[in-house]
Design an enzyme around this catalytic site. Sequence first.
Site, PDB file in Angstrom:
ATOM      1  N   ARG A  21     -13.860  72.307  15.845  1.00 19.08           N
ATOM      2  CA  ARG A  21     -14.884  71.249  15.795  1.00 19.08           C
ATOM      3  C   ARG A  21     -14.300  69.874  16.094  1.00 19.08           C
ATOM      4  O   ARG A  21     -15.039  68.957  16.441  1.00 19.08           O
ATOM      5  CB  ARG A  21     -15.563  71.246  14.424  1.00 19.08           C
ATOM      6  CG  ARG A  21     -16.479  72.445  14.204  1.00 19.08           C
ATOM      7  CD  ARG A  21     -16.931  72.525  12.762  1.00 19.08           C
ATOM      8  NE  ARG A  21     -17.591  71.312  12.327  1.00 19.08           N
ATOM      9  CZ  ARG A  21     -17.859  71.018  11.049  1.00 19.08           C
ATOM     10  NH1 ARG A  21     -17.486  71.863  10.096  1.00 19.08           N
ATOM     11  NH2 ARG A  21     -18.471  69.906  10.734  1.00 19.08           N
ATOM     12  N   GLY A  31      -5.781  77.077  10.678  1.00 23.02           N
ATOM     13  CA  GLY A  31      -7.033  77.140  11.418  1.00 23.02           C
ATOM     14  C   GLY A  31      -6.955  76.459  12.774  1.00 23.02           C
ATOM     15  O   GLY A  31      -6.091  75.618  13.036  1.00 23.02           O
ATOM     16  N   ARG A  47      12.176  19.748  36.424  1.00 27.71           N
ATOM     17  CA  ARG A  47      10.921  19.533  37.155  1.00 27.71           C
ATOM     18  C   ARG A  47      11.240  19.102  38.578  1.00 27.71           C
ATOM     19  O   ARG A  47      12.280  18.490  38.846  1.00 27.71           O
ATOM     20  CB  ARG A  47      10.084  18.424  36.507  1.00 27.71           C
ATOM     21  CG  ARG A  47       9.684  18.645  35.071  1.00 27.71           C
ATOM     22  CD  ARG A  47       8.951  17.423  34.551  1.00 27.71           C
ATOM     23  NE  ARG A  47       8.641  17.525  33.136  1.00 27.71           N
ATOM     24  CZ  ARG A  47       8.495  16.480  32.339  1.00 27.71           C
ATOM     25  NH1 ARG A  47       8.653  15.258  32.826  1.00 27.71           N
ATOM     26  NH2 ARG A  47       8.191  16.640  31.075  1.00 27.71           N
ATOM     27  N   SER A  59       5.548  21.610  25.786  1.00 27.53           N
ATOM     28  CA  SER A  59       4.484  22.507  26.238  1.00 27.53           C
ATOM     29  C   SER A  59       4.737  23.013  27.654  1.00 27.53           C
ATOM     30  O   SER A  59       5.339  22.327  28.485  1.00 27.53           O
ATOM     31  CB  SER A  59       3.137  21.784  26.194  1.00 27.53           C
ATOM     32  OG  SER A  59       2.823  21.407  24.875  1.00 27.53           O
TER      33      SER A  59
END
Length: 453
Positions: A19, A15, A426, A391
């Site tokens: 729809r 089909g 750093r 962190s």
Amino acid sequence: MNTNRDFAAIILAAGKGTRMKSDLHKVLHPIAGHPMLLHLLDSFAELDLKRTVVVVGDKREQLDAALADRGVTTALQEPQLGTAHAALQARAALEGFSGHILVCFGDCPMVRADTVRRLIAALDEGAKVAVLGFRPADPLAYGRIIADSDGTVAKMVEYKDANDEERACDLCNSGLIVAHSDDMWPLLDAVGNDNAQGEYYLPDVATGAIARGDTVKVIETDADEVAGINSRAELAAAEAQWQALKREEAMAGGASLKAPETVFFSWDTELGRDVTIEPNVVFGPGVTVANGATIRAFSHLEGARVGEGCSVGPYARLRPGAVMEKDSKVGNFVEMKKATLGEGAKANHLTYLGDAEVGAGANIGAGTITCNYDGYFKYKTVIGERAFIGSNSALIAPVRIGADAIVAAGSAVSRDVGDGDLRVVRGDQVVKPGWADRFHDAMKKKKAAERKG
């Protein structure tokens, strides 16, 4: 079910599905992330089918691609002249086959293997044809099955052709039908198209069998099992139905769902015992969760393996290739992709672990990122056992952090760190006494002068 009988299935999927209003074939729309047609085939896998034929039409190339590795044959219905005509298109693919044949619909994905076995049993007990009926809350315009108390069908009638007494019957036709090949093909050949639509209808197989004096039996099932999906709304209803069943199955298997209605599973989600799932959790495809794990609220998992005793979330995202080994933990706003978190390792918050291997007992501090992509290629980060990543660190792959090493908070690490080493990356900290006070004074005076002007 008589295991000595061969069994084949014809699945109708020709089909247009207008729809659905979609460029995707109707039967390929997913329920729980899995195309509805494949749900049906997975269910039928329990039946040891000798052959399976999917009758195709519109968007055939999509179905051929989806079925490429399924051992399924496709047969083309062109033009489309009704469901009986569609079933006949499978005859060439079933040439030489002798045994029971089921004809069903690709947009009815909830049909269970046990239900098919009940239909087959009706044939083994003497019926020539067996049909599947159901009793919906509202029979609407379904075709009716007029049957005796023992399930012997006296008549099958379309709603538009039924009289008031027949319409008062609430036993409706699902469309599923089973017959032996020796009966199925002659009955299909005999179906005519003397109706308003000029089409060849599958229920007329049963009607033809009754007309020639054969016994036709109806087997009943619940309406949810045979609900067809023809629209987006019906697709959503099927998704809700599937999810409700999966939640019940998960809890029956020993998982605790704190708010079951807010948890969404994939078709292949696997949960161990004593798993706890908090509200608003979504499982994509390919997730396994081992015994005793906890998935906290608002987490999303896909293609991930969560080990025994692990904790995920809240607000965590595990992407494909994420592996959490026993007792490891990811917390809020942590994302993993193609990364392994070793036994007992932790990444508690605000972290991205991509293309990474984290050793047992390692601790990944908040704000850590594995920088795995340079715009062209992906690179791997390896973090050794018991390493401590401070962190707000950036680990620039490819890079290896040794066992028991420490990366100081705020570091951008682009070279390997040896076992037991400390790496601090750093800029020099500069202090200028009184500079901030002088700056504030100058800015306040400037702002005041602008206001006067």
